[in-house]
Design a protein around this motif. Structure first.
Motif, PDB file in Angstrom:
ATOM      1  N   THR A 149    -111.942   6.761  57.213  1.00  0.00           N
ATOM      2  CA  THR A 149    -110.791   7.354  56.511  1.00  0.00           C
ATOM      3  C   THR A 149    -109.704   7.736  57.518  1.00  0.00           C
ATOM      4  O   THR A 149    -108.522   7.448  57.325  1.00  0.00           O
ATOM      5  CB  THR A 149    -111.233   8.620  55.736  1.00  0.00           C
ATOM      6  OG1 THR A 149    -112.264   8.246  54.817  1.00  0.00           O
ATOM      7  CG2 THR A 149    -110.080   9.235  54.974  1.00  0.00           C
ATOM      8  N   TYR A 150    -110.130   8.374  58.602  1.00  0.00           N
ATOM      9  CA  TYR A 150    -109.194   8.823  59.633  1.00  0.00           C
ATOM     10  C   TYR A 150    -108.521   7.628  60.311  1.00  0.00           C
ATOM     11  O   TYR A 150    -107.323   7.638  60.579  1.00  0.00           O
ATOM     12  CB  TYR A 150    -109.955   9.676  60.655  1.00  0.00           C
ATOM     13  CG  TYR A 150    -109.081  10.302  61.716  1.00  0.00           C
ATOM     14  CD1 TYR A 150    -108.153  11.291  61.385  1.00  0.00           C
ATOM     15  CD2 TYR A 150    -109.196   9.920  63.046  1.00  0.00           C
ATOM     16  CE1 TYR A 150    -107.351  11.869  62.354  1.00  0.00           C
ATOM     17  CE2 TYR A 150    -108.397  10.497  64.031  1.00  0.00           C
ATOM     18  CZ  TYR A 150    -107.474  11.467  63.679  1.00  0.00           C
ATOM     19  OH  TYR A 150    -106.680  12.037  64.637  1.00  0.00           O
ATOM     20  N   TYR A 151    -109.313   6.581  60.556  1.00  0.00           N
ATOM     21  CA  TYR A 151    -108.733   5.365  61.155  1.00  0.00           C
ATOM     22  C   TYR A 151    -107.615   4.805  60.267  1.00  0.00           C
ATOM     23  O   TYR A 151    -106.516   4.490  60.746  1.00  0.00           O
ATOM     24  CB  TYR A 151    -109.816   4.288  61.388  1.00  0.00           C
ATOM     25  CG  TYR A 151    -109.186   2.932  61.595  1.00  0.00           C
ATOM     26  CD1 TYR A 151    -108.643   2.587  62.833  1.00  0.00           C
ATOM     27  CD2 TYR A 151    -109.059   2.028  60.540  1.00  0.00           C
ATOM     28  CE1 TYR A 151    -107.988   1.373  63.010  1.00  0.00           C
ATOM     29  CE2 TYR A 151    -108.413   0.816  60.711  1.00  0.00           C
ATOM     30  CZ  TYR A 151    -107.880   0.497  61.947  1.00  0.00           C
ATOM     31  OH  TYR A 151    -107.223  -0.687  62.112  1.00  0.00           O
ATOM     32  N   PRO A 159    -103.038   6.429  53.534  1.00  0.00           N
ATOM     33  CA  PRO A 159    -103.856   7.563  53.095  1.00  0.00           C
ATOM     34  C   PRO A 159    -104.993   7.030  52.223  1.00  0.00           C
ATOM     35  O   PRO A 159    -104.755   6.231  51.311  1.00  0.00           O
ATOM     36  CB  PRO A 159    -102.895   8.414  52.256  1.00  0.00           C
ATOM     37  CG  PRO A 159    -101.557   7.786  52.381  1.00  0.00           C
ATOM     38  CD  PRO A 159    -101.712   6.411  52.924  1.00  0.00           C
ATOM     39  N   SER A 160    -106.221   7.426  52.537  1.00  0.00           N
ATOM     40  CA  SER A 160    -107.341   6.825  51.819  1.00  0.00           C
ATOM     41  C   SER A 160    -108.545   7.743  51.785  1.00  0.00           C
ATOM     42  O   SER A 160    -108.537   8.814  52.393  1.00  0.00           O
ATOM     43  CB  SER A 160    -107.708   5.492  52.478  1.00  0.00           C
ATOM     44  OG  SER A 160    -108.080   5.738  53.812  1.00  0.00           O
ATOM     45  N   ALA A 161    -109.561   7.332  51.075  1.00  0.00           N
ATOM     46  CA  ALA A 161    -110.840   8.030  51.075  1.00  0.00           C
ATOM     47  C   ALA A 161    -111.919   6.969  51.124  1.00  0.00           C
ATOM     48  O   ALA A 161    -111.905   6.019  50.342  1.00  0.00           O
ATOM     49  CB  ALA A 161    -110.979   8.867  49.810  1.00  0.00           C
ATOM     50  N   VAL A 162    -112.835   7.112  52.087  1.00  0.00           N
ATOM     51  CA  VAL A 162    -113.920   6.144  52.229  1.00  0.00           C
ATOM     52  C   VAL A 162    -115.240   6.892  52.081  1.00  0.00           C
ATOM     53  O   VAL A 162    -115.468   7.887  52.767  1.00  0.00           O
ATOM     54  CB  VAL A 162    -113.870   5.444  53.613  1.00  0.00           C
ATOM     55  CG1 VAL A 162    -115.016   4.441  53.747  1.00  0.00           C
ATOM     56  CG2 VAL A 162    -112.520   4.759  53.832  1.00  0.00           C
ATOM     57  N   GLY A 163    -116.083   6.435  51.193  1.00  0.00           N
ATOM     58  CA  GLY A 163    -117.415   7.025  51.014  1.00  0.00           C
ATOM     59  C   GLY A 163    -118.468   5.971  51.333  1.00  0.00           C
ATOM     60  O   GLY A 163    -118.443   4.877  50.775  1.00  0.00           O
ATOM     61  N   LEU A 185    -101.370   4.233  47.204  1.00  0.00           N
ATOM     62  CA  LEU A 185    -100.239   3.319  47.387  1.00  0.00           C
ATOM     63  C   LEU A 185     -98.924   4.096  47.228  1.00  0.00           C
ATOM     64  O   LEU A 185     -98.911   5.200  46.664  1.00  0.00           O
ATOM     65  CB  LEU A 185    -100.341   2.175  46.371  1.00  0.00           C
ATOM     66  CG  LEU A 185    -101.635   1.357  46.515  1.00  0.00           C
ATOM     67  CD1 LEU A 185    -101.746   0.319  45.403  1.00  0.00           C
ATOM     68  CD2 LEU A 185    -101.724   0.674  47.874  1.00  0.00           C
ATOM     69  N   PRO A 186     -97.822   3.535  47.724  1.00  0.00           N
ATOM     70  CA  PRO A 186     -96.548   4.248  47.640  1.00  0.00           C
ATOM     71  C   PRO A 186     -96.221   4.635  46.199  1.00  0.00           C
ATOM     72  O   PRO A 186     -96.458   3.858  45.275  1.00  0.00           O
ATOM     73  CB  PRO A 186     -95.538   3.217  48.166  1.00  0.00           C
ATOM     74  CG  PRO A 186     -96.342   2.316  49.042  1.00  0.00           C
ATOM     75  CD  PRO A 186     -97.707   2.255  48.428  1.00  0.00           C
ATOM     76  N   GLY A 187     -95.688   5.848  46.030  1.00  0.00           N
ATOM     77  CA  GLY A 187     -95.256   6.281  44.703  1.00  0.00           C
ATOM     78  C   GLY A 187     -96.291   7.097  43.950  1.00  0.00           C
ATOM     79  O   GLY A 187     -96.021   7.587  42.849  1.00  0.00           O
ATOM     80  N   ALA A 188     -97.494   7.268  44.522  1.00  0.00           N
ATOM     81  CA  ALA A 188     -98.507   8.086  43.841  1.00  0.00           C
ATOM     82  C   ALA A 188     -98.041   9.540  43.840  1.00  0.00           C
ATOM     83  O   ALA A 188     -97.560  10.033  44.861  1.00  0.00           O
ATOM     84  CB  ALA A 188     -99.843   7.953  44.558  1.00  0.00           C
ATOM     85  N   ILE A 193    -102.864  12.714  43.163  1.00  0.00           N
ATOM     86  CA  ILE A 193    -103.684  12.799  44.382  1.00  0.00           C
ATOM     87  C   ILE A 193    -104.607  14.016  44.312  1.00  0.00           C
ATOM     88  O   ILE A 193    -105.791  13.926  44.637  1.00  0.00           O
ATOM     89  CB  ILE A 193    -102.787  12.846  45.648  1.00  0.00           C
ATOM     90  CG1 ILE A 193    -102.064  11.497  45.810  1.00  0.00           C
ATOM     91  CG2 ILE A 193    -103.609  13.157  46.889  1.00  0.00           C
ATOM     92  CD1 ILE A 193    -100.994  11.472  46.882  1.00  0.00           C
ATOM     93  N   THR A 194    -104.076  15.145  43.847  1.00  0.00           N
ATOM     94  CA  THR A 194    -104.900  16.352  43.697  1.00  0.00           C
ATOM     95  C   THR A 194    -106.035  16.113  42.704  1.00  0.00           C
ATOM     96  O   THR A 194    -107.185  16.502  42.939  1.00  0.00           O
ATOM     97  CB  THR A 194    -104.038  17.547  43.206  1.00  0.00           C
ATOM     98  OG1 THR A 194    -102.939  17.683  44.106  1.00  0.00           O
ATOM     99  CG2 THR A 194    -104.835  18.832  43.184  1.00  0.00           C
TER     100      THR A 194
END
Ligand code: ZN
Length: 316
Positions: A149-151, A159-163, A185-188, A193-194
């Motif tokens: 995720t940090y990479y 910006p992402s979330a990896v599980g 993606l752009p525009g979210a 996001i919350t």
């Protein structure tokens, strides 16, 4: 055996989030069989394989390849994984014989095996590309999901979330392995996001879902409900494309005197593929052919260099 392994690509209907999910149980079991990994090492290598699979299928085009290297200060040492856009991966690690007690949360201690300090680097290379692109970040947790995720956030500005999740049985075999990746993606909107962050906080682990029979599609629906368009479903597998020819090229790159020594003293050479364990034998005749070619190539190189030098002189 029927394969349960596959990856699903999706996007939310409003086009603001990209989400991938994968069941990679059999391919992580294959890695465990090849390398004889012990439980904590199995989980570490498994998470690295699943993470690379998600990154490669999302971030590569055509026949491009990706190499992920994780170098932590834990007992497994390094982990190397190669992935393709076609859903194949292969990998190996410094020390596959690592078995640690569960961590304070009662979970398998991947961070203890990988180490909390070190680096994660990702190299992308197209077949025709001479200058590969490499991005590197420091490890932030050693659990690997957070590190991927940090990479993505730091190196690719996504910006992402990896599980990533692997459940290892008491006999060291793999019960389930899989994961997901969400990219914003752009525009979210901040609200969306919350909402997603809350969903992630309250979601069971991927391995728990897989153990209860959930499919990659189920995982995606758990994340975004029915607000999804499924884009692609593709098989994934552990695959090594090594060949005797490839190892011949590696031998050919040895200094001439070392090749000569192999012929005169050892009379043969054996190479072992780090990714799949396959052995390749080179007998004296094979080595002599490589040696003769190397001698001829070196002579041709010298001649070419001399010609260039002469041409330069003539110009002056
Ligand atoms: Zn191989």
């Amino acid at each position: 055996m029927k394969t349960t392994d596959y990856l699903v690509k999706s996007i939310t209907k409003d086009g603001k989030f990209r989400a991938y999910a994968v069941n990679a149980t059999q391919l992580v079991e294959r890695a465990h069989e090849i390398h004889g990994t012990w439980s904590t090492a199995s989980a570490a290598l498994g998470r690295a394989l699943v993470g690379t699979l998600l990154l490669a299928t999302a971030g590569l085009q055509g026949d491009a390849g990706m190499k992920v290297k994780i170098q932590g200060n834990g007992p497994v040492g390094y982990i190397v994984v190669d992935g393709t856009a076609h859903g194949t991966v292969k990998g190996y690690m410094g020390n596959p014989h690592v078995n640690l007690p569960a961590n304070a949360k009662g979970k398998i201690d991947v961070a203890g095996a990988v180490g909390k300090q070190g680096t994660l680097s990702v190299t992308k290379m197209a077949p025709t590309d001479k200058t590969p692109y490499t991005g590197e970040v420091n490890l932030v947790s050693g659990e690997l999901g957070d590190d991927f995720t940090y990479y993505l956030a730091q190196s690719e500005q996504i910006p992402s979330a990896v599980g990533l999740s692997v459940f290892v049985n008491t006999d060291d075999s793999i019960e389930v392995a899989g994961g997901f990746m969400i990219q914003v993606l752009p525009g979210a909107s901040d609200a969306a996001i919350t909402r997603l962050e809350n969903t992630l906080k309250n979601m069971p682990q991927v391995s728990d879902m897989l153990r209860h029979g959930a499919t990659p599609e189920d995982i995606l629906h758990k994340l975004f409900g029915d607000d999804l368009k499924l884009l692609d479903k593709m098989p994934v597998r552990y695959e090594c494309d090594c060949s005797k020819q490839r190892f011949a090229r590696a031998l050919e790159s040895l200094p001439i005197k070392d090749l000569k020594k192999l012929i005169d003293e050892d009379h043969h050479a054996e190479t072992v593929c780090q990714f799949c364990g396959k052995k390749y034998e080179f007998n004296e005749k094979d080595l002599q052919l490589l040696y003769d070619k190397k001698v001829a190539d070196t002579a041709a190189d010298k001649e070419l260099a001399a010609k260039k030098k002469q041409a330069k002189k003539n110009q002056k």
